[in-house]
Design an enzyme around this catalytic site. Sequence first.
Site, mmCIF file in Angstrom:
data_model
loop_
_atom_site.group_PDB
_atom_site.id
_atom_site.type_symbol
_atom_site.label_atom_id
_atom_site.label_comp_id
_atom_site.label_asym_id
_atom_site.label_seq_id
_atom_site.Cartn_x
_atom_site.Cartn_y
_atom_site.Cartn_z
ATOM 1 C CD GLU A 143 20.989 30.023 -52.538
ATOM 2 O OE1 GLU A 143 20.404 29.361 -53.405
ATOM 3 O OE2 GLU A 143 21.716 29.505 -51.660
ATOM 4 N NE ARG A 189 6.844 20.837 -54.243
ATOM 5 C CZ ARG A 189 7.358 19.896 -55.020
ATOM 6 N NH1 ARG A 189 8.083 18.941 -54.506
ATOM 7 N NH2 ARG A 189 7.143 19.910 -56.328
ATOM 8 C CE LYS A 194 24.132 26.850 -49.851
ATOM 9 N NZ LYS A 194 23.878 26.983 -51.289
ATOM 10 C CG ASN A 206 4.568 22.349 -59.197
ATOM 11 O OD1 ASN A 206 5.072 23.428 -59.499
ATOM 12 N ND2 ASN A 206 5.289 21.325 -58.774
ATOM 13 N N GLY A 207 3.698 24.161 -62.020
ATOM 14 C CA GLY A 207 4.260 24.162 -63.367
ATOM 15 C C GLY A 207 3.898 25.427 -64.112
ATOM 16 C CD1 TRP A 239 8.973 30.738 -55.157
ATOM 17 C CD2 TRP A 239 8.862 30.391 -57.351
ATOM 18 N NE1 TRP A 239 10.049 31.361 -55.733
ATOM 19 C CE2 TRP A 239 10.000 31.172 -57.079
ATOM 20 C CE3 TRP A 239 8.587 30.041 -58.677
ATOM 21 C CZ2 TRP A 239 10.871 31.606 -58.079
ATOM 22 C CZ3 TRP A 239 9.439 30.483 -59.675
ATOM 23 C CH2 TRP A 239 10.575 31.258 -59.369
ATOM 24 C CG HIS A 269 43.118 40.171 -64.621
ATOM 25 N ND1 HIS A 269 43.994 40.616 -65.595
ATOM 26 C CD2 HIS A 269 43.764 39.183 -63.959
ATOM 27 C CE1 HIS A 269 45.114 39.915 -65.528
ATOM 28 N NE2 HIS A 269 45.007 39.040 -64.553
ATOM 29 C CB CYS A 296 3.486 25.299 -56.674
ATOM 30 S SG CYS A 296 3.749 26.876 -57.513
ATOM 31 C CE LYS A 330 16.288 21.944 -51.110
ATOM 32 N NZ LYS A 330 17.566 22.484 -50.641
#
Length: 607
Positions: A486, A27, A483, A98-99, A74, A502, A2, A602
């Site tokens: 994402e 972020r 990539k 944030n956290g 986020w 295999h 965040c 990010k």
Amino acid sequence: MCGIIGIVGKDSVADRLVDGLKRMEYRGYDSAGICTVIDGRLVRRRAEGKLANLARVLAADPAPGNTGIAHTRWATHGVPNTTNAHPHATGEVALVHNGIIENFKSLREELEARGRTFESQTDTEVVAHLVSEQVEAGKSPQDAVRAVLPRLRGAFALAIAFRQHPDMLIGARLGSPLVVGYGEGETYLGSDALALAPLTQRIAYLEEGDWVVITRGGAEIFDCDNNPVTREITLSGVSAALMEKGNYRHFMLKEIYEQPTVVAQTLRSYLRPLEEQVGLPQMDFDLASIERVVIVACGTASYVGMIGKYWIEQLARIPVEVDVASEYRYRDPVLLPNMLGVVVSQSGETADTLAALRHMKSGGLTTAGIINVPTSSMAREVDLLMPTHAGPEIGVASTKAFTCQLAVMAALAVNLARAKGKLPAAEEREIVEHLTEVPAAINAALAHDAEIEAMAHTIAGARDVLYLGRGQDYPLALEGALKLKEISYIHAEGYASGEMKHGPIALIDENVPLIVIAPSGPLFEKTVSNMHEAMARGAKVVLISDAEGIAEAGGDAMATIEMPKVHPLIAALVYAVPVQLLAYHVAVAKGTDVDQPRNLAKSVTVE
């Protein structure tokens, strides 16, 4: 993850808060909000989704005031909606976070038992209520925060506004970064220097456990024991221009094209052309004493570790382990004397990697870090900082950070080999020569952008894509698949070429494109053999190789991407480019949000 910004200013702050959030939208972008303080009121505006939604809310219903906090989220606890958006507020305080507050459930139950009412599902709201209780009981904001911080377990960066104190904010950090910015008659808080770049270059990084009171006149900083402390004010050197896309459609494409420059910048700090050697920053330990290496990282950075394993074992002949940081501590790894622990991280704040670093240090390991942010927590805690010089990377999908990390990993491998007596001077001179060629070789790879864009539509319609590579191209196959997943949301997997028989070959049919990464060389014939086995079962193959390899493979591939002929040591840095461009153009063809893919952020600063 965040983003946080706070301003105690001389005039209206709402527009500048939103501008700061724009610079941190990489972020987090599930929701956003601001809160200003004016005339004894907390004026809060929030919106679900992208920042543009918040801008529309503010256009219709402005938030006046010279002091305020803002946040782009986020989601961790609680779904992304307006109710769960920050800032969270009571009648007395508003805060952004944030956290993660690990003990929020027990705290919430305690608060509810005392009659407090919650409006959100978030862990953050408990902090607002805890601080508000203290203020409502008559404590000053400083005393309220001082009483609450020891009760919080987890990781947090906080910025707190108080209804009755329109000229003050309080910030605190534990496990998540927070920066104080110093202006002319103004003071700022931010998740990172990028958020503050248009406002000030004069910043101080709070250390672990610090909390700070900011006013227009400056900042008072206290450590975890509530002692007044001074933290060095430095010039961030971050330009607001670095946050602009310029003529590029997306930050990701801009950052792909920056690779020749930033890899050259990175290599310049490690190559010693006059001595014809590869150097490292000064260190307080002897590389010759290292008998084992463990590399710990997450996501793309972990593939740097896998490639580093090939290089270090081949050049230095010492064993290397590569671990995913989120698993490392929990398997109770064996930590041996004379083992070097290496962490790889763009931000230097990734929670799992930081925890792994601290675990290694607690076990007595010497540590090193390949890190892009030299002021980050990891950069300050490792015994040997090996900086990359990629500059700010805004696109969520890592590109230029990856290649710069590879350049530094190569420097580490060479230095370990020399220290262990395994690298003759003539061979090191040859390595220096090849590393010097990297920027030009990346430029040559970028020259194939248009043809990659032209063929992207053949991949964009797939539901599944497989990537193959052998040796150090296997981690590149994993990176290519990551990539694509994402940013295009196509399911993709990377496999070692020899593993196709295999199991994965059962997935092959005419609807599953196969991306084969295969520079010419000793392993080429085996990889092409695996490719032909897949083609015999209907696979549509895209072969990424040099002219010699493409000629040797024959003309049966659906498409080819020709790379310059390079030495195996630098192949990964060059072949990363078509892998990145292919994912980018497929995502553009599908119309996805390239720079801000769904559900991703990010910098992952929570476990």
